[in-house]
Design a protein around this motif. Sequence first.
Motif, PDB file in Angstrom:
ATOM      1  N   PHE A  93     -10.924   4.960  15.949  1.00 54.47           N
ATOM      2  CA  PHE A  93     -10.224   6.207  15.611  1.00 54.47           C
ATOM      3  C   PHE A  93      -9.889   7.030  16.853  1.00 54.47           C
ATOM      4  CE2 PHE A  93     -10.771  10.836  14.653  1.00 54.47           C
ATOM      5  CZ  PHE A  93      -9.577  11.010  13.986  1.00 54.47           C
ATOM      6  N   PHE A 317     -14.648  10.778   4.474  1.00 56.66           N
ATOM      7  CA  PHE A 317     -14.452   9.437   5.043  1.00 56.66           C
ATOM      8  C   PHE A 317     -14.246   8.442   3.904  1.00 56.66           C
ATOM      9  CE2 PHE A 317     -16.863  11.901   8.156  1.00 56.66           C
ATOM     10  CZ  PHE A 317     -15.986  11.826   9.221  1.00 56.66           C
ATOM     11  N   GLY A 319     -11.250   6.173   4.055  1.00 55.71           N
ATOM     12  CA  GLY A 319     -10.322   5.110   4.450  1.00 55.71           C
ATOM     13  C   GLY A 319      -8.864   5.413   4.175  1.00 55.71           C
ATOM     14  N   VAL A 320      -8.547   6.606   3.676  1.00 54.86           N
ATOM     15  CA  VAL A 320      -7.148   6.893   3.318  1.00 54.86           C
ATOM     16  C   VAL A 320      -6.346   7.419   4.516  1.00 54.86           C
ATOM     17  CG1 VAL A 320      -5.607   8.297   1.876  1.00 54.86           C
ATOM     18  CG2 VAL A 320      -7.678   7.290   0.882  1.00 54.86           C
ATOM     19  N   ARG A 321      -6.889   8.382   5.223  1.00 53.91           N
ATOM     20  CA  ARG A 321      -6.099   9.039   6.277  1.00 53.91           C
ATOM     21  C   ARG A 321      -6.407   8.524   7.679  1.00 53.91           C
ATOM     22  NH1 ARG A 321      -8.899  13.176   5.064  1.00 53.91           N
ATOM     23  NH2 ARG A 321      -9.730  11.790   3.494  1.00 53.91           N
ATOM     24  N   TYR A 322      -7.599   7.952   7.852  1.00 54.41           N
ATOM     25  CA  TYR A 322      -7.979   7.425   9.174  1.00 54.41           C
ATOM     26  C   TYR A 322      -9.146   6.475   8.977  1.00 54.41           C
ATOM     27  CZ  TYR A 322     -10.638  11.666   8.213  1.00 54.41           C
ATOM     28  OH  TYR A 322     -11.362  12.634   7.584  1.00 54.41           O
ATOM     29  N   GLY A 323      -9.381   5.705   9.981  1.00 52.07           N
ATOM     30  CA  GLY A 323     -10.522   4.798   9.957  1.00 52.07           C
ATOM     31  C   GLY A 323     -10.227   3.535   9.153  1.00 52.07           C
ATOM     32  N   PRO A 324     -11.122   2.544   9.289  1.00 57.90           N
ATOM     33  CA  PRO A 324     -10.912   1.288   8.573  1.00 57.90           C
ATOM     34  C   PRO A 324     -11.087   1.486   7.062  1.00 57.90           C
ATOM     35  CG  PRO A 324     -12.749   1.147  10.158  1.00 57.90           C
ATOM     36  CD  PRO A 324     -12.363   2.578  10.060  1.00 57.90           C
ATOM     37  N   VAL A 325     -10.548   0.537   6.308  1.00 58.26           N
ATOM     38  CA  VAL A 325     -10.692   0.623   4.866  1.00 58.26           C
ATOM     39  C   VAL A 325     -11.011  -0.771   4.339  1.00 58.26           C
ATOM     40  CG1 VAL A 325      -8.207   0.311   4.455  1.00 58.26           C
ATOM     41  CG2 VAL A 325      -9.593   1.461   2.747  1.00 58.26           C
TER      42      VAL A 325
ATOM     43  N   GLU C  78      -3.196   7.249  12.227  1.00 57.63           N
ATOM     44  CA  GLU C  78      -4.515   6.638  12.082  1.00 57.63           C
ATOM     45  C   GLU C  78      -4.759   6.033  10.700  1.00 57.63           C
ATOM     46  OE1 GLU C  78      -6.697   6.313  14.632  1.00 57.63           O
ATOM     47  OE2 GLU C  78      -5.093   7.145  15.883  1.00 57.63           O
ATOM     48  N   PHE C  87       0.641   8.416   2.814  1.00 54.09           N
ATOM     49  CA  PHE C  87      -0.619   7.687   2.822  1.00 54.09           C
ATOM     50  C   PHE C  87      -0.730   6.883   1.523  1.00 54.09           C
ATOM     51  CE2 PHE C  87      -0.964  11.487   5.342  1.00 54.09           C
ATOM     52  CZ  PHE C  87      -1.666  11.092   6.479  1.00 54.09           C
TER      53      PHE C  87
END
Lengths: 479, 481, 93
Positions: A93, A317, A319-325, C78, C87
């Motif tokens: 990130f 947290f 997984g929708v807007r940032y980071g792995p999902v 991101e 999104f």
Amino acid sequence: MGLRDLTAAGQIAAVLAGETSSEELLDAHLAAIAADDVDAFLAVDAEGARARAREIDAMPERPPLAGVPIGIKDALSVRDVVTTAGSRMLEGFRPLYTATCVARLEAAGAVVVGKTNMDEFAMGSSTENSAFKNTLNPWDHGRVPGGSSGGSAAAVAERQVPWTLGSDTGGSIRQPAALCGIVGMKPTYGAVSRSGLIAFASSLDQVGPFARTVEDAALLLRHMVGRDPMDSTSLDWPGEIAAPTATDLSGMRVGVVDELMGDGIEPGVRAAVDAALGTIEELGGTVVPVSLPSALSGLATYYVLAPAECSANLARFDGVRYGPVAPAANLLDQYETTRGDLFGPEVKRRMMLGTFALASGYYDQYYGRAQRVRTLMVREFAQAFEKVDLLASPTSPTVAFPLGDRTADPYAMYMADVCTIPVSLAGLPAISIPCGLADGLPVGLQLAGPAFSENALLGAAHALEGALAFDTRPPGLVT
Amino acid sequence: MSAYEPVIGVEIHVQLSTRTKMFCGCELSFGDPPNTHTCPVCLAHPGVLPVVNEEAVRRALLIGLALGCEIAPRSIFHRKNYFYPDLPKAYQISQFDIPICGRGEFRALREDGSELLVGITRAHLEEDAAKLTHAGGRRAGAAESVVDFNRGGTPLVEIVTEPDLRSPSDVALFLRQLRQTLLFLGVSDCSMEEGSMRADANVSIRPVGSHEYGTKTELKNMNSFRFLERGIEAEIARQEEIVGAGGRVSQETVHYEPDTGHITSLRSKEESHDYRYFPEPDLVPIAPDPAWVEELRAGLPELPLPLRRRMVGEMGLSAEDAEVLTEGPELVVYFLEAAALADPKACANWIRGELRAQLREAGVEPWQSKVTPAHVAALVGLLDAGTVTVPAAKEVMAEVIVSGEDPADVVESKGLGAMDEGDLAAVVAEIVAANPDQAQQLRDGKNKVIGFFVGQTMKRTGGRADPQSVQRLVREAVRGD
Amino acid sequence: MIDDETVRHVARLARLRLSPDEEQVMREELSGILEHIDAIRAMDLDGVPPTTHVITLENVVRPDVPVSGLTRDEALREAAHATDEGFGVPRMD
């Protein structure tokens, strides 16, 4: 003496005297980080740091921090520099903004070299909860550096940078400072903006400095404090953080907290703290016993409040807007799988605990009561400070413990913060300074004061530091 | 007559028309491309913190004061926790046990002049969710949904009423007049279609005469007053059917399908909601300075209900006049400015009637036109003084609409002034002389023929004659023959 | 003590998927921690008000003035499942 052996203040002086440059300082420290055998850093931004160092070197008038390098706990957002908070949830990130305290230090001429390892989302007391790696204690590589800001503490002890930033919720600056034999300070709640600090427990979190000397800690703090329009809970710091100059403690009344000198404290720690109390008296201070009857309820109170707040803070947290999902068939599945897979066990444990403490039917018994115990804690500290100027206690009940020693027993790990938590609940400033060794491992002395007493605390810590003459160099460290 | 009495309370969400969002400086926009008004705060990036929009607080206070609410000396924000993609933090910052505005009441006026009193439970500040677009338009079965955070974080005031309403028509009446009040305050656009005003109704029934409450259902998110009224009607009918058949109403959220008129259950798969409210540690209390609150109270505009009473009681307007003229704040201000300068009833007639009719084609409202309230008053004055006739006045108005000139100047330059009696008598005499047959009919008592002479005279004078004078002069001329 | 059903309920509220093994460990650990925490349930707290903030600030607000934010590209940068405009999230049934 190499460049890395200079304190931050010494490095600034050397730059200003034309004896070295920001880039030369950077090279010396980058080399140390490259040869790192304690795994203090998660990410190094050599390119960005070099560009900034050159910029500062080219300035006709150097900014106050003169391009001295700094390491930043990975809980602090730095624009475009990977920021994970030690979690796979944020692997890769790159933030879109920089934390206010970091931006202020950069503006004052600090050069950010990288991000330091930490317990995932600042939950832990050993840095073993980092999703990426363990950081080793520079004094004994078989032991933990403390946590959650273990990377920041180890990096300073190892002289990979002269100073770093950490964050402290229940002791996450003070306890690793103690275990690594350096200085760490948690300022008054509200003194330093939390904007950009990845939240763990919002009503407790504070950013603060690690350094090898009290003078350096004060210098860093001076450039961080003050009201930030981005943080509604930040305050104007009254006056300025001064360079500490005190060499004695005459007239100073120091209270020793009875409840924090009891059975749970290791004999070696107790001996070192007792010796430091003796030094306080030699320096002209008066040592008197005080009682904080609720202090031992602090841990239980904290382990309701902090998990409750974190259960909401970490809900974003997903997984929708940032980071792995995690791949998933539907929304509920995506939420549960992503969060179930990417959060580590301690984070999940605390989120479960906090969700439970806030759930319908339990709120009054847990969260509601904890908030009221917090009131008692605030009152007891206020009463104590009617009688004394500062409170002293061990920072940690033990010295650094072996890696893996406490990972199986969550509550045993929580006990590491028994001395630091009450101060956090009351929102007060506290500093940990190394006061001696027990079995060859550093012991920290915690000094706490009333809100905004940072100058008094730093002054007392400075006087003690001089008298104790603790050698912060870990055995075998080659610089 | 039904054996059951409906018991209805409503929750109204009002988007405040501030410039920026509730907790960050992103500009509010309607209709801009998705995700072009966001920042780390409203996207809930790690480490961000909310900061309260002062104007949203001011507007919430205005609403509370207009609804007669107690203003909390110190209110706090809470976190309301639940997971949904339109809620980026997975908690909504809202207010819980200490809302900024506490108990109040609202009076609405029914057409028959009776009053509808609705208790206000509270009005609190919170943030709106983002917008979810579902492929295929329906939620269930949509392969993928897309989130647009432009709307996320818009300031909202939620107004909650007591269960004081007893009929769907009263609910609609209440909402219309509440909307009018909010428009007067200038706090929101209050557009049901655009979603800046949304209403949910809690509906239950009980046997007539009972004082217990039945199990209520929540009728969600109607996007017009008409659908809301119909939806409540349908829900009452559904509940009556269930209870009439010996069944029990279950507590659930329901939805009205305007196309079919059916009520459907929105039973979510999620287990019972547990919002785990707790005080928001990132924000500090709102404790409005009492002097500021008093200043806001003193500065409140005159609200629709008292204004309408004054219009009918003191100004001699009809109830209908009052209703129409208080439609929106601009029209009221326009009318009141004119009414201060000339006969209010005549001003009301001209504004409601001729002015709006003439402006309709251009799609312009009176306050947007070149006709100022002073122009209207001047025209009414000219009529009163007999300087112009009604038909000429209409012509003058048409001219003012185009040129924005003063009516008196238009009368002058276009020669639209009423004719002098002597000149008029001469014209009438000429017409009577030229039409001897009709004159005879009139003499013979065929009174309808008078219309022919008036028409002829008006035509000849280009409307500059006063029809009543013309009638009198025709009779004199015919008798004089 | 905390039972399996409570663990599952809380895990669902927190949107955490736990394996059966994790559930059992969680039940034991949470029960153990709650035993320590129960100390505060025995304290006499009559008449003691709750503390939410240790600071006494009130009315911290900002003016209603727009501040420039992120471009859409930055906003979506991101996101793992970004579409051209927003999104993406999977179906909700």
